[in-house]
Design an enzyme around this catalytic site. Structure first.
Site, PDB file in Angstrom:
ATOM      1  N   GLY A 201       9.655  -4.034  19.606  1.00  0.00           N
ATOM      2  CA  GLY A 201       9.645  -2.724  18.968  1.00  0.00           C
ATOM      3  C   GLY A 201      10.200  -2.727  17.562  1.00  0.00           C
ATOM      4  O   GLY A 201       9.949  -1.796  16.783  1.00  0.00           O
ATOM      5  N   LYS A 222      14.107  -9.382  12.709  1.00  0.00           N
ATOM      6  CA  LYS A 222      14.524  -8.292  13.585  1.00  0.00           C
ATOM      7  C   LYS A 222      15.015  -7.122  12.739  1.00  0.00           C
ATOM      8  O   LYS A 222      15.953  -7.260  11.951  1.00  0.00           O
ATOM      9  CB  LYS A 222      15.641  -8.751  14.529  1.00  0.00           C
ATOM     10  CG  LYS A 222      16.047  -7.692  15.548  1.00  0.00           C
ATOM     11  CD  LYS A 222      17.019  -8.257  16.568  1.00  0.00           C
ATOM     12  CE  LYS A 222      17.398  -7.208  17.608  1.00  0.00           C
ATOM     13  NZ  LYS A 222      18.323  -7.759  18.634  1.00  0.00           N
ATOM     14  N   ASP A 234      12.537   3.695  15.314  1.00  0.00           N
ATOM     15  CA  ASP A 234      12.114   3.511  13.921  1.00  0.00           C
ATOM     16  C   ASP A 234      11.846   2.061  13.555  1.00  0.00           C
ATOM     17  O   ASP A 234      11.443   1.762  12.426  1.00  0.00           O
ATOM     18  CB  ASP A 234      13.153   4.107  12.966  1.00  0.00           C
ATOM     19  CG  ASP A 234      14.553   3.525  13.160  1.00  0.00           C
ATOM     20  OD1 ASP A 234      14.672   2.453  13.778  1.00  0.00           O
ATOM     21  OD2 ASP A 234      15.525   4.167  12.707  1.00  0.00           O
ATOM     22  N   ASP A 391      13.297  -8.430  30.362  1.00  0.00           N
ATOM     23  CA  ASP A 391      12.718  -8.637  29.035  1.00  0.00           C
ATOM     24  C   ASP A 391      13.689  -9.339  28.097  1.00  0.00           C
ATOM     25  O   ASP A 391      13.306  -9.694  26.976  1.00  0.00           O
ATOM     26  CB  ASP A 391      12.261  -7.305  28.418  1.00  0.00           C
ATOM     27  CG  ASP A 391      13.383  -6.295  28.318  1.00  0.00           C
ATOM     28  OD1 ASP A 391      13.897  -5.879  29.379  1.00  0.00           O
ATOM     29  OD2 ASP A 391      13.760  -5.923  27.190  1.00  0.00           O
TER      30      ASP A 391
END
Length: 639
Positions: A201, A222, A234, A391
């Site tokens: 994400g 990252k 975001d 994950d």
């Protein structure tokens, strides 16, 4: 039973809610019943490894050493020869400029991708990744810290850190020449509940390169901006969490623990709003981006997501498993029947598991063993990951995704550094071995759903997890105490005493090496070497500790190892310096004011945590009172 020597410790009890785990398996050391019928699955985790039945006990771990060969057997070319600038530099190896990296984007080349390239949050189906470029807003980015040892892994010339465009490239503002950026698709169980699609994400892989030794490395930013997997977030990261990830990645490798690495840390020059405590009071914090480096960022959830989507995507589990074995476990494909790796499992050895006849079974066993070794090493140094969702579990057995982690200060088996974990303490220090097994159960269930392994092969992988963890943990604790052989009762009593008196985990074991193997030591002097660790204990507790030290000295005398030799050996496994949360916070506070000196000092210090390092003693001190305030000793997942 995973850790059978601390059954008496007053620990939390955790019961996972999912049915994918058997009924009565428990870790008495950590009092965590998390199973459903060990007998039904034919587990024998309470047996010593020497009692396991096999048609032939292999004299090596499945797949050999922990050091994987990162080059696919199909890649016969010489990466160094192909690079026009693969030139030795004074015997120090190859030195490359950024634009001279030898790229080989196997993940994108060999696996199915998302046909769309936008970053609109959505379910990405039938794909392992989405092509997406960094998009974080950047204004005068600044290099905070860098790792020359990671640069060496990549054959990168350290002088590249001095180039004016380095912060621009590693903030994502300028493309890295030859890169092929993408975000990975994966799912996962979060706090024991299937969360569906998660994915990268806010992490964007810049690409894969091959170094002069044929090793494959991925570079990943990252906090580089939104991806299709960002959901409501975001895609950004703040300096606070980025410093923690950068430093801990490098601190763990200094401790000798497998981990993802960190090449660089840059500020973006922009502010990011974060509600650190989830209390409705967000504040603006400096933005930052870490360049993470690993052989692969594949996780358990990378396979789970495709199995969870049903028949249409089950073939993707096989495709991704084939890719992983081909590039990261090539030795498995080279196994033959002559290796004779067959094992009896089940009640009275009623079933045979032949690892040479099914590469996926051999792979699942190796993943289980690597995971067990990793978590045993965490327990040895008192590291608590804090968010052991599936994950966040690497198939290569690497420590991955540094969020609200923490090292033990006072020994507290129920310690969790994650405020989100407080209600049930699922991921507390004590539960990590059992959670590792629970996660392996989810991983093997995925392979079973894709019909890659049988139920018996899945059970064997989990049995190997338990056996491997026991072997590794007992070996670690034996070496921490400087013993010649494992002593369950001695270690159990020690850890119970440490829990009762809240003794500092790191400092105690470091001091323990000062005890002499001298049975004539007067009783009133036995605790003198441990005085700095045994603080504020009453007479009754002093008696308990004196009794333990007397027994310990008897063991030392019986071993016959000279004191100096034993001390050196113990100090090589008991670090003097660990990355305590308050040390991180001190570096963060300074960095947020523009002073990066403390970040760089800590990076240097943690390169050699087992050395005394004269003049740095203050970094081994107990945490000050302010270190126990919220946001220092415990953090949320927010960053």
């Amino acid at each position: 039973m995973l850790l059978c020597h601390i059954a008496s410790l007053p620990l939390v009890r955790f019961v996972p809610p999912l049915a994918a785990f058997p009924k009565t398996f428990s870790s008495p050391v950590f009092s965590s019943p998390i199973s459903r019928s060990a007998l039904r699955w034919g587990w024998h985790l309470n047996r010593r490894p020497s009692e396991r039945r096999s048609s032939r006990r292999p004299d090596r771990q499945i797949g050999g050493s922990r050091s994987h060969s990162m080059e696919s057997k199909t890649e016969a070319r010489d990466p160094a020869a192909e690079s026009p600038v693969a030139v030795a530099d004074g015997g120090k190896g190859v030195r490359l400029k950024l634009e001279e990296f030898n790229w080989d984007h196997s993940f994108v080349r060999e696996l199915p991708g998302d046909p769309r390239s936008d970053t609109i949050p959505r379910q990405v189906l039938h794909a392992c990744y989405s092509k997406v470029s960094p998009s974080a807003e950047v204004e005068s980015p600044e290099l905070v810290a860098w790792s020359e040892s990671v640069a060496e892994l990549l054959d990168l010339d350290p002088k590249e850190f001095e180039q004016p465009d380095f912060p621009l490239i590693f903030s994502g503002a300028v493309p890295l020449k030859g890169g092929l950026p993408y975000a990975q698709c994966y799912g996962g169980h979060q706090f024991g509940v299937w969360a569906g699609q998660l994915g990268d994400g806010r992490a964007i892989t810049l690409g894969e390169l091959l170094n002069s030794r044929g090793e494959r490395w991925e570079l990943q930013l990252k906090g580089a901006g939104k991806t299709p997997y960002s959901r409501f977030a975001d895609g950004l990261a703040v300096l606070r969490s980025s410093i923690r990830e950068f430093l801990c990645s490098e601190a763990m490798i200094g401790l000798g623990i497998p981990t993802t690495r960190a090449l660089s840390l840059v500020t973006t020059g922009k502010f990011v709003s974060r509600d650190m405590f989830y209390d409705g009071n967000p504040k603006d914090e400096p933005g930052a981006i870490v360049c993470r480096v690993a052989q692969s960022f594949l996780r358990f959830g990378s396979y789970q997501i495709h199995a969870a989507r049903g028949k249409e995507d089950l073939d993707l589990v096989r495709t991704l498993a084939d890719y992983t074995i081909r590039h990261h476990f090539p030795h498995i494909e080279k196994m033959s029947k002559s290796d004779d790796l067959s094992f009896e499992v089940g009640v009275k050895g009623s079933l045979i598991v032949d690892l040479t006849s099914n590469k996926y079974a051999a792979w699942s066993v190796e993943v289980a063993e690597h995971t067990a070794s990793l978590i045993a090493s965490w327990q040895g140094v008192g590291f608590t990951h804090g968010v052991l969702n599936t994950d966040n579990m690497s198939v290569l057995g690497l420590t991955i995704d540094y969020g609200p982690f923490g090292f033990l200060d006072a020994f507290d088996p129920s310690y969790t550094p994650n405020t989100t974990d407080l209600p049930g303490r699922r991921y507390c220090f004590a539960n990590q071995p059992d959670i590792g097994l629970w996660n392996i159960a989810q991983f093997t269930a995925t392979l079973s759903a894709a019909q890659l392994i049988s139920k018996e092969e899945a059970n064997y992988a989990m049995e190997r997890y338990g056996d491997k963890f026991m072997d590794e943990y007992q070996s670690i604790m034996t070496r921490k105490l400087g013993l010649s052989k494992y002593n369950k009762q001695l270690i159990s009593t020690l850890l119970n005493n440490m829990a009762v008196d809240k003794v500092d985990y790191t400092n105690f074991f470091r001091l323990l090496s000062n005890i002499k193997a001298d049975a004539s030591t007067p009783k009133n002097e036995l605790l003198v070497p441990l005085k700095a660790a045994l603080l504020d204990i009453g007479q009754e507790r002093k008696e308990a500790w004196t009794t333990w030290v007397q027994t310990y000295i008897e063991e030392l005398v019986a071993s016959g190892t000279p004191d100096d030799e034993r001390k050196a050996a113990m100090n090589s496994v008991n670090p003097k310096y660990i990355l305590r949360n308050y040390l991180c916070q001190s570096a963060i506070d300074a960095a947020e004011q523009g002073d990066y000196g403390e970040v760089r000092r800590l990076l240097k210090l943690m390169e050699h945590p087992y050395d005394d390092q004269p003049g740095m003693e203050k970094y081994a001190r107990l945490p000050p009172a302010w270190a126990y305030r919220p946001g220092v000793c415990m953090l949320s997942c927010s960053s």
